[in-house]
Design an enzyme around this catalytic site. Sequence first.
Site, PDB file in Angstrom:
ATOM      1  N   GLN A   1      78.382  59.269 -16.477  1.00 42.41           N
ATOM      2  CA  GLN A   1      79.843  59.541 -15.823  1.00 42.41           C
ATOM      3  C   GLN A   1      78.970  59.244 -14.748  1.00 42.41           C
ATOM      4  O   GLN A   1      78.709  58.799 -14.111  1.00 42.41           O
ATOM      5  CB  GLN A   1      79.206  61.247 -16.220  1.00 42.41           C
ATOM      6  CG  GLN A   1      80.125  61.553 -17.234  1.00 42.41           C
ATOM      7  CD  GLN A   1      79.592  63.279 -17.159  1.00 42.41           C
ATOM      8  OE1 GLN A   1      78.557  63.768 -18.044  1.00 42.41           O
ATOM      9  NE2 GLN A   1      80.390  64.128 -16.480  1.00 42.41           N
ATOM     10  N   HIS A   2      80.941  59.360 -13.937  1.00 43.84           N
ATOM     11  CA  HIS A   2      80.753  59.814 -12.534  1.00 43.84           C
ATOM     12  C   HIS A   2      80.931  58.030 -12.120  1.00 43.84           C
ATOM     13  O   HIS A   2      81.856  57.966 -10.657  1.00 43.84           O
ATOM     14  CB  HIS A   2      79.835  59.904 -11.631  1.00 43.84           C
ATOM     15  CG  HIS A   2      79.182  61.511 -12.237  1.00 43.84           C
ATOM     16  ND1 HIS A   2      79.752  62.505 -12.614  1.00 43.84           N
ATOM     17  CD2 HIS A   2      77.965  61.671 -12.420  1.00 43.84           C
ATOM     18  CE1 HIS A   2      79.430  63.443 -12.856  1.00 43.84           C
ATOM     19  NE2 HIS A   2      78.069  63.401 -13.055  1.00 43.84           N
TER      20      HIS A   2
ATOM     21  N   ASP B   1      78.734  60.424 -21.666  1.00 34.72           N
ATOM     22  CA  ASP B   1      77.837  60.675 -22.140  1.00 34.72           C
ATOM     23  C   ASP B   1      77.507  61.872 -22.158  1.00 34.72           C
ATOM     24  O   ASP B   1      77.234  61.989 -23.628  1.00 34.72           O
ATOM     25  CB  ASP B   1      76.992  59.746 -21.537  1.00 34.72           C
ATOM     26  CG  ASP B   1      76.491  60.373 -19.739  1.00 34.72           C
ATOM     27  OD1 ASP B   1      77.246  60.627 -19.842  1.00 34.72           O
ATOM     28  OD2 ASP B   1      75.362  59.448 -19.558  1.00 34.72           O
TER      29      ASP B   1
END
Length: 498
Positions: A79-80, A240
């Site tokens: 993520q991110h 994820d």
Amino acid sequence: MKTVCGIDLGTQSCKVIIYDHENKTIAAKSSSPLDMIAESNGAREQKAEWYDGALKACFDAIDPEVKKTVAAIGVSGQQHSFVPLDDTGKAVYNVKLWCDTSTAEECAELTKLAGGEKKLIAQAGLPMRPGYTAPKIQWLKNHKPKAFAKLRHVLLPHNYINYLLTGAFTAEYGDASGTAVFDVRERKWASKVCRLIAPDLKSLLPPLIAPDAPAGMVTRAAAELYGIPEGALVSSGGGDNMMSAIGTGTVRDGFLTMSLGTSGTLFGFSTTPVIDPSGNLAAFCSSTGGWLPLLCTMNCTVASEEFRALFGLDVQALDAEAALAPIGAEGIVVLPFFNGERTPNLPNGRASVNGITVGNFKRENLARAALESAIFGMRIGLERFNRLGFGAKEIRLTGGGSKSPLWQSIAANVTGLPVRVPAAAEAAAMGAAIQALWCMSRNAKDGEKKKASIRELAEKHVLLDGASIKPDKKAVSAYDKAYKEYSRYLGAVSPLYK
């Protein structure tokens, strides 16, 4: 045999599984490592071309005959992390990762422009934190203006893999909700927050699709490159944590997943948005149609790995050493902020060992305190879940640390909740495969097959390993005392790193 494929692009490696859903077996699996660029200022970066190479290496390692059976693909991604592409689909700069803490100044800048943290939470459901995507975009604008001028596509890692497979730019609600430029209540890009960064930023973000919608089909070029069927369906995919929620069966109220990896996460499914005014729980969307409130710590297995390396022990030997020590490690407390920290919000944090005396300075106590520190960090999130009215009944444990019987016991007793461990080792890749199966079912022609719900599919395909690990009353009480000691040290040292 018809199969579905799950891809998990993590921080340390890319993994691929081919899942025979008719027989509930893994037909094939492979992985390829990923490097990281680490700087002393907290920067953590990778290169997009490393993802291209890792994905090809994974598919090249799988039997061509097995690959021919793939009917649908789902993608999970860290993520991110910010993948910045130009108009040709090439990266204009490195991928700044979720664990990059060099953007603290950009967080402060955007928070000030928004009029304060409360206004950000009101507009998007999230505060600005170094882990999120928004400050990484602002960092590129501030520090690499020439690269920013070429920016045409703002993607997350799973969006990028979908692009490699389909040639299409898409995003879905779950992973998008971790960018901090997304309205988690309304499930759309947050226009006001986007304009804080750039007037045209929203136009650089990919169109949003529902979690059961296809991102596209495998192109001829991708089929030839990876040896997979042209036209195979590619599901929306997700972050994820969102895919791990599916892969552990956390697709209905009452269940929490605790992931023990380099980072630690604790998250649960909710049918309504869960907005935490403190910002400790991230108000994410799920990749199944609901919401996924989540706690993330940046240092989970980090402390145990560092102490293991220091002592020259393997994983089993460190666990055996820690098992010799009592609960609470005779007063030794590890604050495991080797990489700074996200929760609590200490991007400049440092690790420390506290409470050492002549009497307790033993290797077994240090080993135990390292293990306990990871779960104490998770308890911060559990307390927020409880205060916000989320009634947790059970924890599903996943990640590398979930294999340790001692860590399983610590998790049950620190949280006071029963713990179950899914049989599948790769929860994110498995979740991506199940989402692909769901997408294939939901988009089947009328009368072709039953349109199964994600809950039905998770209950059918998420198998649990062994019996439930139940908390022990005496151990729970002892850990309540040990957690108070951890909290006392945390409160004392936190002001040093603000």
